[in-house]
Design a protein around this motif. Structure first.
Motif, PDB file in Angstrom:
ATOM      1  N   GLY A 252      37.946  61.453  23.530  1.00 37.28           N
ATOM      2  CA  GLY A 252      36.843  62.146  22.867  1.00 37.28           C
ATOM      3  C   GLY A 252      35.874  61.148  22.272  1.00 37.28           C
ATOM      4  N   ALA A 253      34.604  61.432  22.414  1.00 34.51           N
ATOM      5  CA  ALA A 253      33.591  60.539  21.848  1.00 34.51           C
ATOM      6  C   ALA A 253      33.642  60.629  20.329  1.00 34.51           C
ATOM      7  CB  ALA A 253      32.211  60.932  22.348  1.00 34.51           C
ATOM      8  N   VAL A 254      33.326  59.547  19.655  1.00 34.17           N
ATOM      9  CA  VAL A 254      33.303  59.527  18.199  1.00 34.17           C
ATOM     10  C   VAL A 254      32.042  60.229  17.723  1.00 34.17           C
ATOM     11  CG1 VAL A 254      33.270  58.046  16.176  1.00 34.17           C
ATOM     12  CG2 VAL A 254      34.599  57.375  18.181  1.00 34.17           C
ATOM     13  N   GLN A 255      32.228  61.236  16.862  1.00 33.98           N
ATOM     14  CA  GLN A 255      31.073  61.974  16.357  1.00 33.98           C
ATOM     15  C   GLN A 255      30.379  61.170  15.271  1.00 33.98           C
ATOM     16  OE1 GLN A 255      31.615  66.062  15.320  1.00 33.98           O
ATOM     17  NE2 GLN A 255      33.268  66.357  16.813  1.00 33.98           N
ATOM     18  N   THR A 256      29.114  61.497  15.080  1.00 30.64           N
ATOM     19  CA  THR A 256      28.406  60.886  13.960  1.00 30.64           C
ATOM     20  C   THR A 256      28.944  61.476  12.681  1.00 30.64           C
ATOM     21  OG1 THR A 256      26.679  62.562  14.055  1.00 30.64           O
ATOM     22  CG2 THR A 256      26.309  60.542  15.314  1.00 30.64           C
ATOM     23  N   SER A 257      28.778  60.781  11.551  1.00 33.95           N
ATOM     24  CA  SER A 257      29.306  61.278  10.283  1.00 33.95           C
ATOM     25  C   SER A 257      28.572  62.559   9.875  1.00 33.95           C
ATOM     26  CB  SER A 257      29.168  60.199   9.205  1.00 33.95           C
ATOM     27  OG  SER A 257      27.809  59.853   9.056  1.00 33.95           O
ATOM     28  N   LEU A 258      29.308  63.431   9.222  1.00 35.04           N
ATOM     29  CA  LEU A 258      28.746  64.706   8.780  1.00 35.04           C
ATOM     30  C   LEU A 258      28.159  64.586   7.386  1.00 35.04           C
ATOM     31  CD1 LEU A 258      31.592  67.108   9.970  1.00 35.04           C
ATOM     32  CD2 LEU A 258      29.411  66.651  11.094  1.00 35.04           C
ATOM     33  N   ALA A 259      27.155  65.350   7.109  1.00 35.60           N
ATOM     34  CA  ALA A 259      26.542  65.386   5.770  1.00 35.60           C
ATOM     35  C   ALA A 259      26.052  66.807   5.521  1.00 35.60           C
ATOM     36  CB  ALA A 259      25.379  64.398   5.691  1.00 35.60           C
ATOM     37  N   ILE A 260      25.946  67.161   4.263  1.00 24.11           N
ATOM     38  CA  ILE A 260      25.413  68.474   3.883  1.00 24.11           C
ATOM     39  C   ILE A 260      24.099  68.226   3.158  1.00 24.11           C
ATOM     40  CG2 ILE A 260      25.733  70.516   2.434  1.00 24.11           C
ATOM     41  CD1 ILE A 260      28.744  70.178   2.841  1.00 24.11           C
ATOM     42  N   SER A 261      23.058  68.912   3.612  1.00 21.48           N
ATOM     43  CA  SER A 261      21.785  68.764   2.918  1.00 21.48           C
ATOM     44  C   SER A 261      21.550  70.014   2.074  1.00 21.48           C
ATOM     45  CB  SER A 261      20.658  68.554   3.920  1.00 21.48           C
ATOM     46  OG  SER A 261      20.564  69.667   4.769  1.00 21.48           O
ATOM     47  N   GLY A 262      20.837  69.860   1.018  1.00 26.64           N
ATOM     48  CA  GLY A 262      20.510  70.993   0.140  1.00 26.64           C
ATOM     49  C   GLY A 262      21.518  71.213  -0.970  1.00 26.64           C
ATOM     50  N   TRP A 263      22.530  70.397  -0.999  1.00 26.07           N
ATOM     51  CA  TRP A 263      23.510  70.548  -2.099  1.00 26.07           C
ATOM     52  C   TRP A 263      22.902  70.097  -3.390  1.00 26.07           C
ATOM     53  CZ3 TRP A 263      28.023  72.935  -2.583  1.00 26.07           C
ATOM     54  CH2 TRP A 263      28.814  72.639  -3.700  1.00 26.07           C
ATOM     55  N   ASN A 264      23.094  70.878  -4.426  1.00 28.36           N
ATOM     56  CA  ASN A 264      22.517  70.571  -5.729  1.00 28.36           C
ATOM     57  C   ASN A 264      23.654  70.308  -6.709  1.00 28.36           C
ATOM     58  OD1 ASN A 264      21.041  70.348  -8.029  1.00 28.36           O
ATOM     59  ND2 ASN A 264      19.944  72.287  -7.787  1.00 28.36           N
TER      60      ASN A 264
END
Length: 184
Positions: free
Chosen positions: A171-183
């Motif tokens: 499996g290819a390595v995924q890019t890192s995940l991030a959440i936008s809009g978190w306050n």
């Protein structure tokens, strides 16, 4: 030895003549090591070509004896067997959609090197190189890929036995995940 392949070696000993007199050789299609000696020397003949080879020994003259030559011995040689082909830096579980470099080595002689792949990867010769290939694997995890390397025959060697190297894409390595809009 009357039937040897190219690059085969076999021992000989010269007998008769005068002890201590210098011995040299007249050779075609083979070499003798050491190139000269005496009747006490153990010589090694190496066949250097396919087709035919011949050899005669010449004993040099001494203060008391004239020089003498043996009859000419003949042999028929076949083509030699190439060294095993190898691939260095092979990756058995390359990430899906990735590429890596391999180096092909081994074999003998001047025959052309061939490289073929199955449908799980593609190969191309690296620019400016003669034995370095770039392998690009299929962009799907769990896909089998393989490379087969061969080397053609030439005037001296039989074709090399092909060498096959195989792998399965990881499996290819995924890019890192991030959440936008978190306050916070």
């Amino acid at each position: 030895a009357e039937t040897k392949n190219c690059n085969d070696s076999f021992p000989i000993k010269v007998t008769g003549g005068v002890s201590g007199a210098p011995i040299s050789f007249v050779a075609s299609g083979c070499t003798v090591s050491p190139a000269s000696g005496t009747t006490d020397t153990k010589f090694l003949v190496t066949v250097t070509s396919a087709g035919g080879y011949s050899l005669s020994a010449v004993m040099g003259e001494t203060a008391s004896y004239e020089s003498e030559q043996t009859r000419t011995y003949h042999g028929q040689s076949g083509k030699g067997v190439q060294n095993a082909l190898k691939i260095e830096n092979w990756i058995e579980n390359a990430p899906a959609g990735s590429a890596f470099e391999i180096t092909v080595s081994g074999g003998s002689g001047t025959g052309a090197t061939t490289l073929s792949t199955n449908d799980g990867c593609a190969a191309r010769l690296k620019s400016g190189e003669s034995s370095v290939y770039i392998i690009s694997v299929y962009p799907l995890a769990g896909k089998d890929y393989s490379v087969s390397v061969g080397k053609a025959a030439d005037a001296t060697y039989e074709a090399a036995a092909p060498a096959t190297f195989a792998g399965t894409t990881a499996g290819a390595v995924q890019t890192s995940l991030a959440i936008s809009g978190w306050n916070d």
